[in-house]
Design an enzyme around this catalytic site. Structure first.
Site, PDB file in Angstrom:
ATOM      1  N   ARG A  81     -77.742  39.321 -46.088  1.00 55.42           N
ATOM      2  CA  ARG A  81     -77.109  38.563 -45.006  1.00 55.42           C
ATOM      3  C   ARG A  81     -76.168  39.424 -44.174  1.00 55.42           C
ATOM      4  O   ARG A  81     -75.930  39.163 -43.007  1.00 55.42           O
ATOM      5  CB  ARG A  81     -76.358  37.354 -45.577  1.00 55.42           C
ATOM      6  CG  ARG A  81     -75.849  36.464 -44.479  1.00 55.42           C
ATOM      7  CD  ARG A  81     -75.051  35.235 -44.900  1.00 55.42           C
ATOM      8  NE  ARG A  81     -74.951  34.952 -46.285  1.00 55.42           N
ATOM      9  CZ  ARG A  81     -73.966  35.397 -47.079  1.00 55.42           C
ATOM     10  NH1 ARG A  81     -73.015  36.174 -46.589  1.00 55.42           N
ATOM     11  NH2 ARG A  81     -73.939  35.063 -48.342  1.00 55.42           N
ATOM     12  N   TYR A  83     -76.065  28.214 -17.847  1.00 61.80           N
ATOM     13  CA  TYR A  83     -77.269  27.773 -18.558  1.00 61.80           C
ATOM     14  C   TYR A  83     -76.968  26.431 -19.246  1.00 61.80           C
ATOM     15  O   TYR A  83     -75.932  26.277 -19.891  1.00 61.80           O
ATOM     16  CB  TYR A  83     -77.585  28.866 -19.580  1.00 61.80           C
ATOM     17  CG  TYR A  83     -78.792  28.701 -20.443  1.00 61.80           C
ATOM     18  CD1 TYR A  83     -80.055  28.560 -19.899  1.00 61.80           C
ATOM     19  CD2 TYR A  83     -78.666  28.749 -21.831  1.00 61.80           C
ATOM     20  CE1 TYR A  83     -81.168  28.450 -20.723  1.00 61.80           C
ATOM     21  CE2 TYR A  83     -79.770  28.649 -22.666  1.00 61.80           C
ATOM     22  CZ  TYR A  83     -81.020  28.486 -22.093  1.00 61.80           C
ATOM     23  OH  TYR A  83     -82.110  28.379 -22.913  1.00 61.80           O
ATOM     24  N   ASP A 116     -72.554  35.667 -19.822  1.00 59.17           N
ATOM     25  CA  ASP A 116     -73.960  35.629 -20.211  1.00 59.17           C
ATOM     26  C   ASP A 116     -74.672  36.596 -19.264  1.00 59.17           C
ATOM     27  O   ASP A 116     -74.862  36.306 -18.085  1.00 59.17           O
ATOM     28  CB  ASP A 116     -74.498  34.205 -20.078  1.00 59.17           C
ATOM     29  CG  ASP A 116     -75.965  34.096 -20.518  1.00 59.17           C
ATOM     30  OD1 ASP A 116     -76.674  35.117 -20.458  1.00 59.17           O
ATOM     31  OD2 ASP A 116     -76.393  32.988 -20.889  1.00 59.17           O
ATOM     32  N   LYS A 169     -85.479  37.280 -24.074  1.00 62.94           N
ATOM     33  CA  LYS A 169     -86.002  37.508 -22.733  1.00 62.94           C
ATOM     34  C   LYS A 169     -86.411  38.970 -22.547  1.00 62.94           C
ATOM     35  O   LYS A 169     -87.470  39.362 -22.995  1.00 62.94           O
ATOM     36  CB  LYS A 169     -84.970  37.046 -21.702  1.00 62.94           C
ATOM     37  CG  LYS A 169     -84.375  35.651 -21.992  1.00 62.94           C
ATOM     38  CD  LYS A 169     -85.375  34.545 -21.781  1.00 62.94           C
ATOM     39  CE  LYS A 169     -84.949  33.169 -22.298  1.00 62.94           C
ATOM     40  NZ  LYS A 169     -83.661  32.644 -21.869  1.00 62.94           N
TER      41      LYS A 169
HETATM   42  C1  PLP Z   1     -82.887  31.608 -22.362  1.00 61.24           C
HETATM   43  C2  PLP Z   1     -81.466  31.803 -22.054  1.00 61.24           C
HETATM   44  C3  PLP Z   1     -80.510  31.776 -23.073  1.00 61.24           C
HETATM   45  C4  PLP Z   1     -80.823  31.355 -24.495  1.00 61.24           C
HETATM   46  O1  PLP Z   1     -81.716  32.122 -25.164  1.00 61.24           O
HETATM   47  P1  PLP Z   1     -82.574  31.517 -26.403  1.00 61.24           P
HETATM   48  O2  PLP Z   1     -82.975  32.735 -27.136  1.00 61.24           O
HETATM   49  O3  PLP Z   1     -83.690  30.754 -25.771  1.00 61.24           O
HETATM   50  O4  PLP Z   1     -81.676  30.651 -27.199  1.00 61.24           O
HETATM   51  C5  PLP Z   1     -79.202  32.063 -22.731  1.00 61.24           C
HETATM   52  N1  PLP Z   1     -78.844  32.328 -21.473  1.00 61.24           N
HETATM   53  C6  PLP Z   1     -79.728  32.342 -20.470  1.00 61.24           C
HETATM   54  C7  PLP Z   1     -79.261  32.666 -19.097  1.00 61.24           C
HETATM   55  C8  PLP Z   1     -81.064  32.069 -20.724  1.00 61.24           C
HETATM   56  O5  PLP Z   1     -81.930  32.020 -19.712  1.00 61.24           O
END
Ligand code: PLP
Length: 402
Positions: free
Chosen positions: A61, A115, A187, A212
């Site tokens: 972990r 988001y 973010d 992403k």
């Molecule tokens: C997709 C996304 C997230 C979250 O990512 P996940 O891996 O799907 O939880 C956070 N911020 C933005 C801007 C996103 O487009």
């Protein structure tokens, strides 16, 4: 920890050299599919917690060498980062970061175009904990400055904002937050460290959905949070361990593989997106192209000033029409998939749903014609851009036929 970072290397080269295997005869770190680390004897077992440091294999972990290789690599490509914590998704990363810096009684300021799940963390989990969230228009510096109070502890930015792609003045917002000793989280999923140096622009914490661009192949979920200081890094790490969060070593190896090609993929997606955005901008069916990389588009001047790169994600607003026309357009596309997420090798198109999820700003924008309100978000992948343009042409033709 990125102890061995060679600062003379460019980031493009560090994408290749960072997070390698410790074994000079193997390129990639092995996948340690292991919960248990074995010790030679009881004395070694008892000694381990005392000398347990990041980067060591103590217990699954806490992270095996596979996960440490990925977090080291992410630290090395993020200018000014002290360390990086991995999370099982991007949303887990956002939640983990916020839980590390706010507590009961604190006020958190959240940009209004965050988001959606980020908004929900603020108005759900954090509210139940006694944290008060206040939403702000990221383009209104005076309004933002007026929101601070004694209890304001942190600010969550997203740049450009989800779906509507507004670019905010991060250095100016961060300077105001600093005046009030508030922690600035961003973010940074859209640009990532290659496109936006979060710490150089005043942020303290940089969050990425690795799902992403870093993964890049639509086959894994993961998130990361990088901190500019040892103190913040320690808080992030502490909370993530209290919550028992760990990413699988297989996924960490996949993310590391994605990282190697992220630079060339982003270059290609950015160039294709720009070409398609230009094409859309000339179409009579399109009212607004919300792509900060496009000269003349909203946010382009700030994008040019602050960013060193872009990506394939942007939105456009149809001239007039209705939701049915928008869906006809999307449904007629053959190359674009219809689905969530973005940043993968394949192109995606989705209707943009904002209704009801903004509280400090208006959508559609007050300065627009009121009938121009139906937007589509595109994630441009690695296909030939002319083929994608032909596909969009098919979409427009389907609307015209109806
Ligand atoms: C997709 C996304 C997230 C979250 O990512 P996940 O891996 O799907 O939880 C956070 N911020 C933005 C801007 C996103 O487009």
């Amino acid at each position: 920890m990125a102890g061995g970072t060679d600062q003379s290397q460019t980031t493009a080269t560090r994408l290749v050299t960072s997070g390698r295997s410790n074994d000079p005869h193997v390129v990639n770190p092995p996948v340690y599919r292991a919960s248990t680390h074995l010790y030679d004897d009881c004395a070694a077992l008892r000694e381990a917690p005392k000398s347990n440091r990041d980067g060591q294999f103590f217990y699954g972990r806490r992270g095996s060498p596979t996960q440490w290789a990925l977090s080291d690599a992410l630290t090395e490509i993020e200018p000014g980062a002290h360390g990086t914590v991995l999370y099982p998704s991007g949303v887990a990363a956002i939640a983990g970061a916020l839980l590390s810096v706010v507590g009961p009684g604190d006020v958190l300021l959240v940009c209004d175009n965050a988001y959606d799940p980020s908004r929900h963390i603020a108005t759900g989990l954090l509210k139940r904990m006694g944290v008060e969230a206040r939403f702000f228009d990221p383009l209104d510096l005076d309004g933002f400055a007026g929101l601070f109070c004694e209890r304001t502890r942190a600010v969550l930015l997203e740049n450009p904002g989800s779906l509507t792609m507004e670019v905010c003045d991060v250095p100016a917002l961060a300077a105001i937050a600093k005046d009030h000793q508030a922690c600035v989280l961003i973010d940074n999923t859209w640009a990532g460290p290659l496109g936006f140096a979060a710490f150089a622009h005043g942020c303290d914490i940089s969050i990425q959905a690795l799902t992403k661009h870093v993964g890049g192949h639509s086959d894994l979920m993961m998130g990361s949070v990088s901190a500019a200081s040892q103190g913040l890094y320690a808080k992030l790490r502490h909370v993530s361990q209290e919550l028992g969060q760990v990413v699988s070593p297989d996924d960490a190896a996949l993310a590391l593989r994605g990282l190697r090609t992220m630079g060339v993929r982003l270059d290609r997606c950015t160039a294709s997106a720009l070409k398609i955005a230009h094409w859309l901008d000339q179409r009579p069916e399109v009212a607004h192209v919300l792509c900060p990389m496009l000269p003349g588009a909203p946010g382009h001047e700030l994008w040019k000033r602050d960013f060193t790169g872009g990506c394939g994600l942007f939105s456009f607003v149809l001239k007039g029409g209705d939701d049915a026309a928008r869906c006809r357009l999307i449904d007629a596309l053959e190359l674009f998939g219809i689905g969530y997420s973005w940043g993968g090798f394949e192109s995606l198109a989705t209707p943009v749903g904002i209704d009801g999820s903004r509280t400090a700003t208006r959508w559609p924008k007050p300065e627009w014609d009121e009938s121009d309100r139906f937007a589509i978000r595109l994630s441009i992948g690695l296909e030939e851009p002319d083929d994608l343009i032909a596909d969009l042409e098919r979409g427009f033709a389907a609307v015209a036929r109806a």
